[in-house]
Motif scaffolding. Structure first.
Motif, PDB file in Angstrom:
ATOM      1  N   LYS A 172     -23.225   7.760 -28.346  1.00 53.89           N
ATOM      2  CA  LYS A 172     -22.997   6.624 -26.755  1.00 53.89           C
ATOM      3  C   LYS A 172     -21.947   7.237 -25.771  1.00 53.89           C
ATOM      4  CE  LYS A 172     -23.869   2.423 -28.809  1.00 53.89           C
ATOM      5  NZ  LYS A 172     -24.271   3.266 -30.178  1.00 53.89           N
ATOM      6  N   PRO A 173     -22.517   7.413 -24.558  1.00 52.61           N
ATOM      7  CA  PRO A 173     -21.976   7.663 -23.387  1.00 52.61           C
ATOM      8  C   PRO A 173     -20.694   7.129 -23.168  1.00 52.61           C
ATOM      9  CG  PRO A 173     -23.181   6.509 -22.230  1.00 52.61           C
ATOM     10  CD  PRO A 173     -23.308   5.895 -23.957  1.00 52.61           C
ATOM     11  N   ALA A 174     -19.480   8.343 -22.346  1.00 54.75           N
ATOM     12  CA  ALA A 174     -17.883   7.602 -22.378  1.00 54.75           C
ATOM     13  C   ALA A 174     -17.716   6.086 -21.005  1.00 54.75           C
ATOM     14  CB  ALA A 174     -17.264   8.469 -21.271  1.00 54.75           C
ATOM     15  N   ALA A 175     -17.069   5.559 -22.122  1.00 51.96           N
ATOM     16  CA  ALA A 175     -16.976   4.480 -21.659  1.00 51.96           C
ATOM     17  C   ALA A 175     -16.471   3.987 -20.128  1.00 51.96           C
ATOM     18  CB  ALA A 175     -16.175   3.414 -22.910  1.00 51.96           C
ATOM     19  N   LYS A 176     -16.494   2.728 -18.816  1.00 46.48           N
ATOM     20  CA  LYS A 176     -15.821   2.595 -17.429  1.00 46.48           C
ATOM     21  C   LYS A 176     -15.572   1.371 -17.944  1.00 46.48           C
ATOM     22  CE  LYS A 176     -18.060   5.923 -14.793  1.00 46.48           C
ATOM     23  NZ  LYS A 176     -19.552   6.403 -15.756  1.00 46.48           N
TER      24      LYS A 176
END
Ligand SMILES: Cc1cc2nc3c(=O)[nH]c(=O)nc-3n(C[C@H](O)[C@H](O)[C@H](O)COP(=O)(O)OP(=O)(O)OC[C@H]3O[C@@H](n4cnc5c(N)ncnc54)[C@H](O)[C@@H]3O)c2cc1C
Length: 472
Positions: A172-176
């Motif tokens: 999963k991409p970096a969370a924001k």
């Protein structure tokens, strides 16, 4: 709701399921938690190199989280049994309605996690826990009889098939986070080896891990099958500390490789496929740990091996630890371990087998020493490697296989470069004699005679195992 995210050996922002969950659902922001637990860490034989690396990583993580409005708070405790109360109190203080974390599988860690879940549940707070450490969660694969695998090859076949069947392994991409909190992070404990040589060798931060992976893919991975056993070639990734602390996920490693070679895992060329197989070994040892938790309690994987009679030989053990066995490759390896906090896989096998077979010293002493000295110390891999070497584990080397340290030296350090780097008193010995200096060369160099004779030691090790078969 505000979420508390508990970081443990998942010290990263990218592809972190617990953090992603909190970012998606934390409409009132996120608090990050870390549980320094020095007494428990020491009781688990964590040494300074590992603690130092982890704390430097937590410093890095706190700075990164801070930029995203996620303050990192400490829930420090002496032992794991106090951790649930410390985390709950943190959640109450900061009005966090839920707790998210990624699972750890070792027995004490799993018990601590269960008690934490119960404490939050009693207090009416939500809890979510994710599988994170493996590419395929340990409990997702089973043999035809429904048990956990005990042998690597069928496990690896099932592993690959599971991916082919459509298992979602992409990271999963970096969370924001949705909301930034304006709250100061806690002051973190100082890393015990700050500014030391070992510390300098293992920089913190996910950017470093990504650079190491990129360089490895560009320069080394294609030759990995041919070079991986040669310690002087520096041809392995050296990503193990990053993977052990969760600075980068194995999913990210796999995806980066598949993207670089534009292939699915089952169609990778030989070099990257061989490397990915090491990640499967890593998954395998975690699978074994979950299925056969007695290995976390100092027990051999094979129950009958409990009856082996190991030698009590503190002086020999010390000579092994300090690199004074008189076998140049073993000594070079042990000295490099002390100086760098890391050891090449081939050398881990050579020195482990030397301790268990030549010196007949209990593998648990060696396992503990590795735990104490390795930056990448990891229960599942370390235990798996030691029990393989001692012939007590899964897929164990058959008991009569006893590496000859001199032959290993000729084969895997043919020019003696590694030995000369770490046993500098031998640096002037030219040619193949470096693998087995004669008495005169040893005297001149101030280098010890072998503490055991290979042939005799091998026979005694075999006898020790045979006695077991005869019920002795
Ligand atoms: C006695 C003994 C003790 C060991 N103790 C540890 C330990 O405490 N921590 C640890 O991470 N590894 C341990 N290993 C496994 C292995 O030696 C290291 O993972 C490897 O040397 C790390 O170097 P690398 O990152 O360059 O590996 P690479 O060759 O680049 O492999 C990539 C990754 O795959 C995994 N991997 C590689 N080999 C193995 C293996 N045999 N078993 C399981 N996973 C593997 C590691 O996560 C490694 O970082 C041990 C092996 C033995 C024989």
């Amino acid at each position: 709701m505000r979420w508390l995210v508990w970081f443990r050996n998942d010290l990263r922002l990218t592809d972190n399921p617990a953090l992603s969950h909190a970012c998606r659902n934390g409409s009132e922001g996120i608090i990050a938690a870390f549980n320094p637990c020095f007494n428990q860490w020491r009781a688990h034989d964590w040494g300074d190199p590992k603690i130092d690396y982890i704390l430097r990583q937590v410093h890095w993580l706190s700075a990164q989280l801070g930029k995203r409005g996620i303050p990192l708070k400490l829930a420090a405790t002496e032992r794991f049994e106090h951790t649930p109360a410390a985390l709950l109190s943190l959640a109450q203080r900061h009005e966090c309605g839920g707790l998210a974390f990624n699972l750890e599988y070792e027995v004490n860690e799993a018990r601590r996690d269960q008690e934490t879940i119960e404490a939050f549940d009693r207090d009416g707070r939500e809890i979510v826990a994710f599988h994170d450490q493996n590419i395929i969660p340990p409990s997702a694969l089973h043999t035809g009889e429904g048990s956990y695998y005990r042998v690597f090859t069928p496990f690896s076949r099932a592993w690959m098939k599971h991916l082919e069947d459509g298992f979602e392994w992409r990271p999963k991409p970096a969370a924001k986070p949705k909301v930034k909190l304006d709250l100061a992070a806690d002051r973190l404990p100082d890393p015990p080896l700050a500014h030391s040589a070992i510390s300098a060798l293992w920089p913190a931060g996910a950017d470093h891990a990504k650079r190491v992976l990129k360089r490895f893919i560009e320069h080394w991975i294609s030759d990995y099958p041919a070079q991986r056993d040669l310690p002087a070639a520096d041809a392995t990734s050296t990503l193990s500390p990053c993977l052990a602390a969760g600075v980068i996920s194995t999913r990210t490693c796999l995806a980066t490789i598949c993207d670089a070679f534009n292939a699915q895992p089952q169609h990778l060329p030989r070099g990257p496929a061989t490397w990915v197989r090491q990640l499967v070994w890593r998954d395998f040892y975690r699978h074994v740990l979950v299925g056969y938790p007695h290995i976390c309690r100092n027990q051999p994987f094979q129950h009958r091996m409990r009856r082996l009679s190991w030698r009590d030989a503190p002086q020999d053990f010390q000579a092994w630890q300090e690199g004074r066995t008189g076998y140049p490759l073993v000594d070079a390896a042990m000295r490099s371990l002390s100086a760098t906090g890391w050891l090449h896989n081939r050398l881990r096998m050579v020195v482990a087998m030397f301790l268990c077979k030549h010196l007949r010293i209990d593998w648990r002493c060696g396992e503990r020493h590795f735990n104490n000295t390795l930056v990448d110390a990891d229960l599942a891999n370390n235990n798996g490697g030691w029990q393989w070497s001692a012939s007590t584990g899964t897929d164990a080397a058959p008991y009569f296989r006893v590496f000859n340290p001199t032959t290993q030296s000729r084969r895997f350090d043919p020019d003696g470069h590694f030995i000369r780097d770490w046993c500098q008193e031998l640096a002037d010995i030219e040619g193949p004699a470096i693998h087995e200096p004669d008495a005169v060369q040893r005297r001149r160099a101030g280098y010890p005679e072998p503490i055991v004779d290979h042939g005799e030691a091998r026979q005694q090790a075999i006898n020790m195992f045979k006695m077991l078969d005869q019920g002795g």
